[in-house]
Write a protein that holds these residues in place. Sequence first.
Motif, PDB file in Angstrom:
ATOM      1  N   MET A   1      -4.310 -13.731   1.660  1.00  0.00           N
ATOM      2  CA  MET A   1      -3.882 -12.375   2.007  1.00  0.00           C
ATOM      3  C   MET A   1      -2.365 -12.250   1.939  1.00  0.00           C
ATOM      4  O   MET A   1      -1.823 -11.276   1.416  1.00  0.00           O
ATOM      5  CB  MET A   1      -4.348 -12.025   3.426  1.00  0.00           C
ATOM      6  N   VAL A   2      -1.677 -13.246   2.483  1.00  0.00           N
ATOM      7  CA  VAL A   2      -0.217 -13.226   2.495  1.00  0.00           C
ATOM      8  C   VAL A   2       0.323 -13.287   1.074  1.00  0.00           C
ATOM      9  O   VAL A   2       1.267 -12.566   0.721  1.00  0.00           O
ATOM     10  CB  VAL A   2       0.334 -14.385   3.347  1.00  0.00           C
ATOM     11  N   GLU A   3      -0.271 -14.129   0.240  1.00  0.00           N
ATOM     12  CA  GLU A   3       0.166 -14.243  -1.150  1.00  0.00           C
ATOM     13  C   GLU A   3       0.039 -12.911  -1.880  1.00  0.00           C
ATOM     14  O   GLU A   3       0.968 -12.472  -2.585  1.00  0.00           O
ATOM     15  CB  GLU A   3      -0.658 -15.311  -1.863  1.00  0.00           C
ATOM     16  N   CYS A   4      -1.092 -12.240  -1.726  1.00  0.00           N
ATOM     17  CA  CYS A   4      -1.309 -10.951  -2.384  1.00  0.00           C
ATOM     18  C   CYS A   4      -0.329  -9.903  -1.866  1.00  0.00           C
ATOM     19  O   CYS A   4       0.212  -9.098  -2.636  1.00  0.00           O
ATOM     20  CB  CYS A   4      -2.746 -10.482  -2.173  1.00  0.00           C
TER      21      CYS A   4
ATOM     22  N   ARG B   1      -6.063  -5.669   3.160  1.00  0.00           N
ATOM     23  CA  ARG B   1      -6.879  -6.842   2.833  1.00  0.00           C
ATOM     24  C   ARG B   1      -7.669  -7.333   4.048  1.00  0.00           C
ATOM     25  O   ARG B   1      -8.774  -7.854   3.893  1.00  0.00           O
ATOM     26  CB  ARG B   1      -6.003  -7.940   2.238  1.00  0.00           C
ATOM     27  N   GLN B   2      -7.109  -7.176   5.235  1.00  0.00           N
ATOM     28  CA  GLN B   2      -7.870  -7.531   6.434  1.00  0.00           C
ATOM     29  C   GLN B   2      -9.096  -6.638   6.586  1.00  0.00           C
ATOM     30  O   GLN B   2     -10.158  -7.088   6.995  1.00  0.00           O
ATOM     31  CB  GLN B   2      -6.985  -7.415   7.670  1.00  0.00           C
TER      32      GLN B   2
ATOM     33  N   PHE C   1       4.428  -4.907   2.473  1.00  0.00           N
ATOM     34  CA  PHE C   1       3.829  -6.176   2.912  1.00  0.00           C
ATOM     35  C   PHE C   1       2.822  -5.942   4.032  1.00  0.00           C
ATOM     36  O   PHE C   1       1.670  -6.392   3.955  1.00  0.00           O
ATOM     37  CB  PHE C   1       4.952  -7.106   3.366  1.00  0.00           C
ATOM     38  N   VAL C   2       3.217  -5.223   5.081  1.00  0.00           N
ATOM     39  CA  VAL C   2       2.305  -5.028   6.207  1.00  0.00           C
ATOM     40  C   VAL C   2       1.128  -4.134   5.818  1.00  0.00           C
ATOM     41  O   VAL C   2      -0.010  -4.361   6.256  1.00  0.00           O
ATOM     42  CB  VAL C   2       3.048  -4.477   7.446  1.00  0.00           C
ATOM     43  N   ALA C   3       1.374  -3.135   4.976  1.00  0.00           N
ATOM     44  CA  ALA C   3       0.271  -2.259   4.557  1.00  0.00           C
ATOM     45  C   ALA C   3      -0.757  -3.013   3.735  1.00  0.00           C
ATOM     46  O   ALA C   3      -1.970  -2.793   3.872  1.00  0.00           O
ATOM     47  CB  ALA C   3       0.829  -1.072   3.758  1.00  0.00           C
TER      48      ALA C   3
ATOM     49  N   MET D   1     -12.919  -0.774   8.902  1.00  0.00           N
ATOM     50  CA  MET D   1     -11.840   0.199   9.071  1.00  0.00           C
ATOM     51  C   MET D   1     -10.485  -0.502   8.991  1.00  0.00           C
ATOM     52  O   MET D   1     -10.307  -1.568   9.551  1.00  0.00           O
ATOM     53  CB  MET D   1     -11.974   0.911  10.427  1.00  0.00           C
ATOM     54  N   GLN D   2      -9.563   0.122   8.274  1.00  0.00           N
ATOM     55  CA  GLN D   2      -8.241  -0.469   8.113  1.00  0.00           C
ATOM     56  C   GLN D   2      -7.457  -0.381   9.417  1.00  0.00           C
ATOM     57  O   GLN D   2      -7.426   0.661  10.065  1.00  0.00           O
ATOM     58  CB  GLN D   2      -7.489   0.268   7.001  1.00  0.00           C
ATOM     59  N   PRO D   3      -6.810  -1.478   9.834  1.00  0.00           N
ATOM     60  CA  PRO D   3      -6.012  -1.424  11.057  1.00  0.00           C
ATOM     61  C   PRO D   3      -4.900  -0.386  10.969  1.00  0.00           C
ATOM     62  O   PRO D   3      -4.308  -0.170   9.912  1.00  0.00           O
ATOM     63  CB  PRO D   3      -5.420  -2.845  11.151  1.00  0.00           C
ATOM     64  N   LYS D   4      -4.611   0.268  12.096  1.00  0.00           N
ATOM     65  CA  LYS D   4      -3.458   1.170  12.154  1.00  0.00           C
ATOM     66  C   LYS D   4      -2.168   0.354  12.085  1.00  0.00           C
ATOM     67  O   LYS D   4      -2.133  -0.811  12.475  1.00  0.00           O
ATOM     68  CB  LYS D   4      -3.446   1.944  13.480  1.00  0.00           C
TER      69      LYS D   4
END
Length: 360
Positions: free
Chosen positions: A322-325, A304-305, A297-299, A1-4
């Motif tokens: 993840m940060v690079e993407c 990706r997480q 960026f945060v989305a 599940m994607q984090p809120k």
Amino acid sequence: MQPKIVSLASINIDEVYRVPHIVRPGETLASTGRQQTGGGKGANASVAAARAGGTVHVVGKIGADGRWLRDQLRESGAHVEQITETGDAATGRALIQVDSSGENSIVLSPGANHCIGDEDVRRALAQCGAGDWLMLTNETSGVRAAIELARAARMQVLWNPAPMPQDLVAARMPVELVDVLVVNQSELALLAAQLPGARSSAGDETGCTQTAQAVMRRLGTRVVAVTMGSHGSVAVVRRPAANPHEIPVGDSSSSNSSSSGQSEAADLVTIRQPCAPISQTQVIDTTAAGDAWVGYFVAELARRQADSPESVGALAALTPKMVECAMRVASYASAIAVTRRGAFASIPSRLEVDAFIASQ
């Protein structure tokens, strides 16, 4: 599940004036156009995160004159149940000058943005859990409580501390509890000047990288990302196993630790992302460019997480890849934003960003 993604958001009515140049001290200048739109750094980033596909819950305050802003945020895809109306102040306002090259100058009246109380924050975060994101700027009240409560709930915190005060550290703001710090070049220099041993270096990419590394060593953040306008962005990322905020999971080789004599710098990864290919002649308005970058960026980090096998347990993994993407996607979203007028209206959809990336 994607984090809120919970956004403690400044919500403003932007009054935008088109001018031949930014007004000089003592000068009276006639504008060539005027536009009233929705804005505020937090609201802009919320719209961007929602359009990027994130599950965004906006926390904020408006006056009776700002009800239409709540509707616009809802239309962007964000949840707006935690945007409440106050009778103690009008909605925040921003007077924005935009010159012929797209550069801007902004004066803020915080209004209802400074009516957010600790209880508003506590109520909003009560439905969140470990690994969810808190995104916030420095344009509202309640920032300290939000960071502390989010950390206690084992959430991830992304802070874009703009506007950057000169007494951020002296005021004992809990910067050390932040996972991801996003600043521009001037904000990075102001922050570094407040931290012993984190002297600001030259303003080029190399200098920004060195300063970001120094800030990271002092604060212990997972990521320090620096936006540099037309020069792109740079980030310093702490490898997961060297991260004080993170649960080490996945391949142990990613920690890059081999001996007690290894320097701390070996646990830091520098990522450089050039500006997306937009010519200067296409630039119309840079007002929401940085906010579009932050929201996308945060989305993208959250997305990706959710897809990563390394993200287990309480805090999700946050890897250099993840940060690079996320930086790449954010760069393209920001580039589209500068080719359009306004704040909310300039922020592209995920389909537009993906199409732009695919075209290159």
